[in-house]
Design a protein around this motif. Sequence first.
Motif, mmCIF file in Angstrom:
data_model
loop_
_atom_site.group_PDB
_atom_site.id
_atom_site.type_symbol
_atom_site.label_atom_id
_atom_site.label_comp_id
_atom_site.label_asym_id
_atom_site.label_seq_id
_atom_site.Cartn_x
_atom_site.Cartn_y
_atom_site.Cartn_z
ATOM 1 N N THR A 8 0.861 -1.186 0.000
ATOM 2 C CA THR A 8 0.000 0.000 0.000
ATOM 3 C C THR A 8 0.901 1.241 0.000
ATOM 4 O O THR A 8 2.117 1.142 0.191
ATOM 5 C CB THR A 8 -0.955 0.009 1.210
ATOM 6 N N SER A 9 0.295 2.400 -0.180
ATOM 7 C CA SER A 9 1.118 3.600 -0.410
ATOM 8 C C SER A 9 1.775 4.150 0.860
ATOM 9 O O SER A 9 2.763 4.865 0.785
ATOM 10 C CB SER A 9 0.243 4.710 -1.002
ATOM 11 N N LYS A 10 1.207 3.849 2.014
ATOM 12 C CA LYS A 10 1.652 4.453 3.287
ATOM 13 C C LYS A 10 1.732 5.981 3.171
ATOM 14 O O LYS A 10 2.622 6.625 3.727
ATOM 15 C CB LYS A 10 2.993 3.879 3.739
ATOM 16 N N PHE A 37 -6.971 2.370 -6.209
ATOM 17 C CA PHE A 37 -6.330 3.377 -5.365
ATOM 18 C C PHE A 37 -7.199 4.641 -5.291
ATOM 19 O O PHE A 37 -7.375 5.239 -4.217
ATOM 20 C CB PHE A 37 -4.927 3.711 -5.878
ATOM 21 N N TRP A 86 -12.808 6.958 -0.357
ATOM 22 C CA TRP A 86 -13.270 6.580 1.000
ATOM 23 C C TRP A 86 -12.943 7.714 1.977
ATOM 24 O O TRP A 86 -13.710 8.032 2.882
ATOM 25 C CB TRP A 86 -12.587 5.295 1.487
ATOM 26 N N ARG A 87 -11.798 8.279 1.796
ATOM 27 C CA ARG A 87 -11.396 9.385 2.681
ATOM 28 C C ARG A 87 -12.379 10.555 2.550
ATOM 29 O O ARG A 87 -12.786 11.156 3.539
ATOM 30 C CB ARG A 87 -9.968 9.799 2.296
ATOM 31 N N PHE A 99 2.025 2.642 12.464
ATOM 32 C CA PHE A 99 1.190 2.307 11.312
ATOM 33 C C PHE A 99 0.671 0.895 11.531
ATOM 34 O O PHE A 99 1.280 0.114 12.248
ATOM 35 C CB PHE A 99 2.059 2.355 10.043
ATOM 36 N N ARG A 118 -5.871 -3.857 10.611
ATOM 37 C CA ARG A 118 -6.679 -2.950 11.447
ATOM 38 C C ARG A 118 -8.082 -3.522 11.612
ATOM 39 O O ARG A 118 -8.666 -3.493 12.688
ATOM 40 C CB ARG A 118 -6.802 -1.560 10.795
ATOM 41 N N MET A 119 -8.623 -4.032 10.499
ATOM 42 C CA MET A 119 -9.988 -4.571 10.577
ATOM 43 C C MET A 119 -10.035 -5.801 11.487
ATOM 44 O O MET A 119 -10.968 -5.981 12.267
ATOM 45 C CB MET A 119 -10.490 -4.919 9.171
ATOM 46 N N LEU A 122 -1.285 5.936 16.155
ATOM 47 C CA LEU A 122 -1.138 6.063 14.693
ATOM 48 C C LEU A 122 -0.497 7.390 14.321
ATOM 49 O O LEU A 122 -0.929 8.443 14.801
ATOM 50 C CB LEU A 122 -2.509 6.029 14.009
ATOM 51 N N ALA A 169 -0.884 8.660 11.500
ATOM 52 C CA ALA A 169 -1.901 9.339 10.674
ATOM 53 C C ALA A 169 -3.247 9.371 11.373
ATOM 54 O O ALA A 169 -4.275 9.413 10.695
ATOM 55 C CB ALA A 169 -2.033 8.622 9.338
ATOM 56 N N ASP A 182 -6.571 10.205 12.468
ATOM 57 C CA ASP A 182 -7.385 11.200 11.776
ATOM 58 C C ASP A 182 -8.825 11.048 12.250
ATOM 59 O O ASP A 182 -9.364 9.938 12.227
ATOM 60 C CB ASP A 182 -7.263 10.894 10.279
ATOM 61 N N ASN A 230 -10.544 7.573 11.399
ATOM 62 C CA ASN A 230 -10.488 6.687 12.568
ATOM 63 C C ASN A 230 -11.912 6.380 13.048
ATOM 64 O O ASN A 230 -12.278 5.219 13.236
ATOM 65 C CB ASN A 230 -9.656 7.372 13.666
ATOM 66 N N VAL A 265 -16.338 -1.127 11.526
ATOM 67 C CA VAL A 265 -16.044 -2.473 12.053
ATOM 68 C C VAL A 265 -17.059 -2.849 13.127
ATOM 69 O O VAL A 265 -17.557 -3.973 13.172
ATOM 70 C CB VAL A 265 -14.615 -2.539 12.649
#
Length: 468
Positions: free
Chosen positions: A232-234, A265, A271-272, A331, A337-338, A363, A365, A367, A371, A378
């Motif tokens: 993934t891009s991180k 991607f 999604w963001r 990270f 994470r799920m 984290l 990131a 956010d 988050n 979930v």
Amino acid sequence: MKKAILWFRKDLRLSDNPALNEAARTHQLLPIYIKSNPDRSNIYQTPGEASSFWLQQSLINLNEQMDHRIHVIDGDPDKIITALCLQYQIQYVFCNRTYEPWQDNFDKQLETDLAKKNIAFKQFENSRLLNKKLIPKTKQGNHYKVFTPFYKNYLSSLDHHFQPPVSQPKNINWLTIKIDNLTQANYQPWQKKLLSHWQIGEKAAQNHWLDFLENNLQSYHLSRDYPAKENTSKIAPYLHWGEISAKQLYADLQTVPNSEGKEQFIRSLIWREFNLNLLNDFNCFHFQNWQKKFDHFPWQADRELFNLWKQGKTGYPMVDAGMRELWQTGFMHNRVRMITASFLVKNLLIDWRLGQAWFWNCLLAADIANNSANWQWVAGCGADAAPFFRIFNPVTQAEKFDPTGDYIRNYLPEIAKLPTKYLFKPWQAPKEILEQADIQLGVNYPRPIVDLSLSRQNALNAYQQLSK
Ligand SMILES: Cc1cc2nc3c(=O)[nH]c(=O)nc-3n(C[C@H](O)[C@H](O)[C@H](O)COP(=O)(O)OP(=O)(O)OC[C@H]3O[C@@H](n4cnc5c(N)ncnc54)[C@H](O)[C@@H]3O)c2cc1C
């Protein structure tokens, strides 16, 4: 030339920075960053420890780019800005918008207060792919609450309305004050560890992104679910602190051939956007269930189980590897994470808000929108959430997404010698295999802290009580 304050917030970059571009055309600029925490009872008004560390490093880098001119000040923005305006005879403040639930009201108030002192407050859109007015809405004029139709309409809006990023202004006239209030600190061991995994700052963000574009984008759709592939891009922490803009990513994506990887991607980036809209519509998203019926969910307040989860000592290797990745690197891979979140909320029946707060602290990131939306997704209580009965099984998930066990071995060296067959469920390994792998269950690696099928059933029972 008129003078203006350039107020950096979640836009720690010089390229594609609309406030900077506009301000630099006609003003001499005093760059500032304000560390403030208006409401100390709300942890989400301050970055967590990992994210604060990233911020500090990012400011150091930005400061170097600006030849040590940025003022980093702790305190109340209103008072700080007013005092600086007075000191340097400044009448303009330029900044980019941020998207925390309290920020719009805060900015409106600030704008009114500054106007009374003849200081103009000029704000620009910052970190979204499309400006606010162009974000597609339902026929009823509301934000979409379901992702797929939002995604389709968003793509079409992007096709028609995407505004390319702006490049860094050629001439920036900084107020010639050189200050040195940002120094490299003496790092704690955990901070040194984070630094060994990441390069921070605008330049690093650009390089990191171009590397992903060239080497990993094409196969993103195939390998993004396999944590060991690191495909993934991180880019998340760079995006969160605005060291690179989402527009920049999208514009660069337009320069590479179409592929499934690229499509997938762009979907991730959208999604963001979707989560930012949810936060915009429900500004209690970070502490209240989107679906009210979950307000009566019988969460278990078991501190001991929660601590074992945080430390990566649940006895389920996929969960433990994820929690250790988070602790060591700031990270965690999205798939993991799920799995870890589902384990906390469903197998341990612990309130998603506790997990969210731990992620917030760890984290880089962290956010609010992403988050909260993902934890609620979930937990099953979010807007377009996974149904509650979808309970990730950490053993079968590991078999599927870490089939060689490389990810688990990397973060759990204490069980690395186990044959892959038993790596995902060490408690099933025969005694002699455990001995050969130097494992003493309950001593150097925990036995499972809950039974999977029993805890699954308990979760389903609790949920059914709720639905009645
Ligand atoms: C429980 C949980 C908590 C999360 N907390 C955060 C968080 O605090 N901050 C955060 O940025 N992301 C969060 N995510 C979403 C996602 O896991 C991360 O964005 C992603 O793993 C970041 O890695 P990447 O940059 O390599 O992502 P890539 O897969 O390379 O995706 C590129 C970008 O798309 C966006 N993106 C990808 N997946 C998602 C998603 N599911 N939701 C929203 N945006 C997405 C991110 O901006 C990401 O950087 C969370 C997910 C879960 C399940």
